[in-house]
Design a protein around this motif. Structure first.
Motif, PDB file in Angstrom:
ATOM      1  N   GLY A 168     -46.330 -24.776 144.551  1.00  0.00           N
ATOM      2  CA  GLY A 168     -45.921 -25.783 143.580  1.00  0.00           C
ATOM      3  C   GLY A 168     -44.811 -26.813 143.654  1.00  0.00           C
ATOM      4  N   THR A 169     -43.912 -26.419 144.600  1.00  0.00           N
ATOM      5  CA  THR A 169     -42.813 -27.371 144.836  1.00  0.00           C
ATOM      6  C   THR A 169     -42.877 -28.316 145.680  1.00  0.00           C
ATOM      7  OG1 THR A 169     -41.688 -25.948 146.307  1.00  0.00           O
ATOM      8  CG2 THR A 169     -41.223 -25.430 144.067  1.00  0.00           C
ATOM      9  N   THR A 223     -46.176 -30.048 148.792  1.00  0.00           N
ATOM     10  CA  THR A 223     -47.710 -30.911 148.782  1.00  0.00           C
ATOM     11  C   THR A 223     -48.450 -30.001 149.743  1.00  0.00           C
ATOM     12  OG1 THR A 223     -47.110 -32.376 150.671  1.00  0.00           O
ATOM     13  CG2 THR A 223     -46.795 -33.139 148.047  1.00  0.00           C
ATOM     14  N   GLY A 224     -49.936 -30.140 149.658  1.00  0.00           N
ATOM     15  CA  GLY A 224     -50.842 -29.800 150.705  1.00  0.00           C
ATOM     16  C   GLY A 224     -51.017 -28.072 150.668  1.00  0.00           C
ATOM     17  N   LYS A 225     -50.299 -27.430 149.852  1.00  0.00           N
ATOM     18  CA  LYS A 225     -50.710 -26.075 149.845  1.00  0.00           C
ATOM     19  C   LYS A 225     -51.326 -25.665 148.423  1.00  0.00           C
ATOM     20  CE  LYS A 225     -46.820 -24.994 152.851  1.00  0.00           C
ATOM     21  NZ  LYS A 225     -45.544 -24.288 153.391  1.00  0.00           N
ATOM     22  N   PRO A 226     -52.530 -24.804 148.411  1.00  0.00           N
ATOM     23  CA  PRO A 226     -52.934 -24.397 147.148  1.00  0.00           C
ATOM     24  C   PRO A 226     -51.925 -23.451 146.368  1.00  0.00           C
ATOM     25  CG  PRO A 226     -54.331 -23.950 149.118  1.00  0.00           C
ATOM     26  CD  PRO A 226     -53.051 -24.276 149.602  1.00  0.00           C
ATOM     27  N   ILE A 227     -51.982 -23.850 145.175  1.00  0.00           N
ATOM     28  CA  ILE A 227     -51.185 -23.167 144.217  1.00  0.00           C
ATOM     29  C   ILE A 227     -51.712 -21.969 143.860  1.00  0.00           C
ATOM     30  CG2 ILE A 227     -49.833 -23.408 142.164  1.00  0.00           C
ATOM     31  CD1 ILE A 227     -50.227 -26.577 142.745  1.00  0.00           C
ATOM     32  N   LEU A 228     -52.920 -21.969 143.510  1.00  0.00           N
ATOM     33  CA  LEU A 228     -53.692 -20.808 142.770  1.00  0.00           C
ATOM     34  C   LEU A 228     -55.310 -20.815 143.001  1.00  0.00           C
ATOM     35  CD1 LEU A 228     -53.982 -20.985 139.044  1.00  0.00           C
ATOM     36  CD2 LEU A 228     -53.524 -22.850 140.404  1.00  0.00           C
ATOM     37  N   THR A 229     -55.865 -19.779 142.760  1.00  0.00           N
ATOM     38  CA  THR A 229     -57.422 -19.981 142.793  1.00  0.00           C
ATOM     39  C   THR A 229     -57.796 -19.739 141.278  1.00  0.00           C
ATOM     40  OG1 THR A 229     -57.559 -19.070 144.800  1.00  0.00           O
ATOM     41  CG2 THR A 229     -59.345 -18.899 143.574  1.00  0.00           C
ATOM     42  N   LEU A 230     -58.340 -20.594 140.678  1.00  0.00           N
ATOM     43  CA  LEU A 230     -58.801 -20.562 139.285  1.00  0.00           C
ATOM     44  C   LEU A 230     -60.302 -20.496 139.187  1.00  0.00           C
ATOM     45  CD1 LEU A 230     -57.812 -20.912 136.245  1.00  0.00           C
ATOM     46  CD2 LEU A 230     -57.930 -23.459 136.664  1.00  0.00           C
ATOM     47  N   GLN A 256     -45.365 -35.175 145.840  1.00  0.00           N
ATOM     48  CA  GLN A 256     -44.230 -34.273 145.464  1.00  0.00           C
ATOM     49  C   GLN A 256     -43.738 -34.495 144.059  1.00  0.00           C
ATOM     50  OE1 GLN A 256     -42.610 -32.273 147.740  1.00  0.00           O
ATOM     51  NE2 GLN A 256     -41.576 -31.434 146.000  1.00  0.00           N
ATOM     52  N   PRO A 257     -43.899 -33.358 143.388  1.00  0.00           N
ATOM     53  CA  PRO A 257     -43.047 -33.416 142.184  1.00  0.00           C
ATOM     54  C   PRO A 257     -41.695 -33.499 142.169  1.00  0.00           C
ATOM     55  CG  PRO A 257     -43.554 -31.004 142.526  1.00  0.00           C
ATOM     56  CD  PRO A 257     -44.094 -31.964 143.931  1.00  0.00           C
ATOM     57  N   ALA A 258     -41.147 -34.027 140.822  1.00  0.00           N
ATOM     58  CA  ALA A 258     -39.736 -34.151 140.548  1.00  0.00           C
ATOM     59  C   ALA A 258     -39.394 -32.872 140.108  1.00  0.00           C
ATOM     60  CB  ALA A 258     -39.406 -35.268 139.703  1.00  0.00           C
ATOM     61  N   ILE A 259     -38.277 -32.140 140.744  1.00  0.00           N
ATOM     62  CA  ILE A 259     -37.935 -30.748 140.415  1.00  0.00           C
ATOM     63  C   ILE A 259     -36.519 -30.906 139.893  1.00  0.00           C
ATOM     64  CG2 ILE A 259     -37.296 -28.713 141.352  1.00  0.00           C
ATOM     65  CD1 ILE A 259     -39.352 -29.624 143.985  1.00  0.00           C
ATOM     66  N   SER A 260     -36.588 -29.959 138.556  1.00  0.00           N
ATOM     67  CA  SER A 260     -35.292 -29.880 138.106  1.00  0.00           C
ATOM     68  C   SER A 260     -35.170 -28.615 137.343  1.00  0.00           C
ATOM     69  CB  SER A 260     -34.807 -30.953 137.061  1.00  0.00           C
ATOM     70  OG  SER A 260     -36.200 -31.182 136.104  1.00  0.00           O
ATOM     71  N   SER A 261     -34.116 -28.166 136.868  1.00  0.00           N
ATOM     72  CA  SER A 261     -33.985 -26.865 136.170  1.00  0.00           C
ATOM     73  C   SER A 261     -33.127 -26.990 134.931  1.00  0.00           C
ATOM     74  CB  SER A 261     -33.752 -25.834 136.975  1.00  0.00           C
ATOM     75  OG  SER A 261     -32.589 -25.948 137.611  1.00  0.00           O
ATOM     76  N   GLU A 262     -33.166 -26.117 133.937  1.00  0.00           N
ATOM     77  CA  GLU A 262     -32.222 -26.032 132.666  1.00  0.00           C
ATOM     78  C   GLU A 262     -32.126 -24.499 132.377  1.00  0.00           C
ATOM     79  OE1 GLU A 262     -35.331 -27.309 129.082  1.00  0.00           O
ATOM     80  OE2 GLU A 262     -35.054 -28.741 130.866  1.00  0.00           O
ATOM     81  N   LYS A 263     -30.844 -24.267 131.680  1.00  0.00           N
ATOM     82  CA  LYS A 263     -30.940 -22.981 131.231  1.00  0.00           C
ATOM     83  C   LYS A 263     -31.031 -23.017 129.819  1.00  0.00           C
ATOM     84  CE  LYS A 263     -28.273 -20.956 134.973  1.00  0.00           C
ATOM     85  NZ  LYS A 263     -26.780 -20.370 135.535  1.00  0.00           N
ATOM     86  N   PRO A 314     -29.436 -16.998 128.789  1.00  0.00           N
ATOM     87  CA  PRO A 314     -29.919 -15.990 129.696  1.00  0.00           C
ATOM     88  C   PRO A 314     -31.478 -16.274 130.378  1.00  0.00           C
ATOM     89  CG  PRO A 314     -30.503 -15.378 127.542  1.00  0.00           C
ATOM     90  CD  PRO A 314     -29.659 -16.457 127.307  1.00  0.00           C
ATOM     91  N   MET A 315     -32.039 -17.663 130.049  1.00  0.00           N
ATOM     92  CA  MET A 315     -33.220 -17.798 130.483  1.00  0.00           C
ATOM     93  C   MET A 315     -32.989 -19.380 131.411  1.00  0.00           C
ATOM     94  SD  MET A 315     -35.484 -15.821 129.476  1.00  0.00           S
ATOM     95  CE  MET A 315     -36.868 -16.744 129.948  1.00  0.00           C
ATOM     96  N   ASN A 316     -34.019 -19.506 132.260  1.00  0.00           N
ATOM     97  CA  ASN A 316     -34.127 -20.540 133.220  1.00  0.00           C
ATOM     98  C   ASN A 316     -35.391 -21.260 133.085  1.00  0.00           C
ATOM     99  OD1 ASN A 316     -32.682 -22.267 135.252  1.00  0.00           O
ATOM    100  ND2 ASN A 316     -34.632 -21.768 136.231  1.00  0.00           N
ATOM    101  N   ARG A 317     -35.637 -22.428 133.003  1.00  0.00           N
ATOM    102  CA  ARG A 317     -36.858 -23.136 133.089  1.00  0.00           C
ATOM    103  C   ARG A 317     -36.911 -24.095 134.338  1.00  0.00           C
ATOM    104  NH1 ARG A 317     -39.032 -27.102 128.408  1.00  0.00           N
ATOM    105  NH2 ARG A 317     -38.329 -28.765 129.791  1.00  0.00           N
ATOM    106  N   LEU A 318     -37.725 -23.895 135.253  1.00  0.00           N
ATOM    107  CA  LEU A 318     -37.939 -24.646 136.415  1.00  0.00           C
ATOM    108  C   LEU A 318     -39.268 -25.884 136.041  1.00  0.00           C
ATOM    109  CD1 LEU A 318     -37.766 -25.291 139.442  1.00  0.00           C
ATOM    110  CD2 LEU A 318     -39.687 -23.823 139.930  1.00  0.00           C
ATOM    111  N   ASN A 319     -38.576 -27.157 136.182  1.00  0.00           N
ATOM    112  CA  ASN A 319     -39.673 -28.113 135.984  1.00  0.00           C
ATOM    113  C   ASN A 319     -40.016 -29.071 137.091  1.00  0.00           C
ATOM    114  OD1 ASN A 319     -38.738 -27.796 133.190  1.00  0.00           O
ATOM    115  ND2 ASN A 319     -37.014 -28.987 133.626  1.00  0.00           N
ATOM    116  N   LEU A 320     -41.469 -28.806 137.159  1.00  0.00           N
ATOM    117  CA  LEU A 320     -42.167 -29.740 138.229  1.00  0.00           C
ATOM    118  C   LEU A 320     -42.931 -30.840 137.744  1.00  0.00           C
ATOM    119  CD1 LEU A 320     -42.975 -26.236 140.113  1.00  0.00           C
ATOM    120  CD2 LEU A 320     -41.097 -27.812 140.730  1.00  0.00           C
TER     121      LEU A 320
END
Length: 311
Positions: A165-166, A168-175, A208-215, A227-233
């Motif tokens: 997910g971070t 390009t060009g790679k399967p992220i999951l099978t849905l 390519q997604p824009a990547i950031s994070s926040e606590k 105590p928590m973290n969020r990854l944003n893509l």
């Protein structure tokens, strides 16, 4: 880049989550309005047994959410616009790189219905078969001609790859999904795909997604020491061109119209003839910063934090 009413629709592919080994359906939390950084995870199944059992030392529970506002999906000869879609699941990571996806009770993917261009005329007509020609001649009535398509989750996603997910060009999951076609003449049990023979979507990032994070604090409030973290893509276009599409089932009385829909739309359709595109996917991953510090009750603490953010 989610497993109620299993009504899901073609927006599906703003998908982002799955597993690498065993997928399990768990009891799930209904959609809830959450505060702050928890907001994208309104359907995360934090109360599912597999999530609660994650100890934080060997098994770690996380929430994954992906949203897309629009897109398109091509099935055989038919292309349908994709409306807003919402994919949410819980993921329990295990030693050795394996993980288990836990779907919400209403299914991993929830999406808006899409109007099929041309309606039933586009799906079955023209035709030189008398019975079908007779039906086509009645379709000047707009309500009889209108067909909507809704993507519905079946089973749980698999093959979750967070790192994909971070980039390009790679399967992220099978849905695994099926598509519900609704029209008065087709009846209410007309589907493309099924739980035993689903369409297997494998979205990957085109851009390519824009990547950031926040606590954040347990209740969702931004907190640099929380105590928590969020990854944003954010902002990636997603696609899949690898999936095959089975034929229809249940269309018309006793499936009498299956063949007509299949013939006109080119189903079944092999891999390489179909594609899906999701625009501007917004993907989020919520994790505990130090799950080992909460062992053996990290999963239970994650659930408590989630509930404390409800409003």
């Amino acid at each position: 880049m989610r497993t109620g009413s299993n009504r899901v629709r073609v927006g599906l592919l703003a998908s982002f989550t799955a597993l690498a080994a065993v997928a399990s359906m768990g009891s799930a939390t209904a959609a809830t309005t959450l505060n702050g950084s928890w907001a994208p995870f309104s359907r995360c199944p934090v109360d599912a047994p597999a999530m609660l059992a994650a100890d934080g030392a060997t098994d770690t529970a996380i929430c994954v959410s992906s949203h897309s506002a629009s897109g398109s999906i091509k099935l055989g000869n038919t292309e349908v616009p994709v409306g807003a879609s919402d994919l949410q699941v819980g993921v329990v990571t295990h030693p050795g790189g394996l993980s288990t996806v836990v779907s919400p009770a209403e299914g991993a993917l929830v999406a808006d219905s899409a109007k099929v261009p041309g309606g039933l005329l586009g799906l079955m007509c023209p035709s030189d078969v008398p019975v079908i020609t007779g039906i086509c001649n009645t379709l000047s009535d707009v309500s009889l001609n209108r067909v909507t398509a809704t993507i519905e989750s079946v089973n749980s996603p698999t093959d979750f790859q967070l790192v994909a997910g971070t980039t390009t060009g790679k399967p992220i999951l099978t849905l695994p999904v099926r598509i519900h076609l609704e029209n008065p003449l087709l009846g209410d049990k007309c589907y493309i795909g099924s739980s035993s023979d689903p369409i297997l979507l494998k979205p990957q990032n085109l851009t390519q997604p824009a990547i950031s994070s926040e606590k954040f604090a347990g209740d969702g409030t931004l907190d640099a020491t929380g105590p928590m973290n969020r990854l944003n893509l954010l902002g990636a276009a997603q696609t899949d061109t690898t999936y095959s599409v089975p034929g229809t089932n249940g269309c018309g009385l006793l499936g009498a119209l299956n063949w007509a829909v299949n013939l006109k739309t080119g189903l079944p359709s092999a891999s390489g003839n179909n594609n899906v595109t999701l625009d501007d996917a917004q993907t989020y991953v919520a994790t505990m910063n130090k799950p080992r510090d909460a062992a053996p009750d990290a999963g239970k603490l994650l659930s408590q934090y989630w509930h404390s953010a409800a409003r």
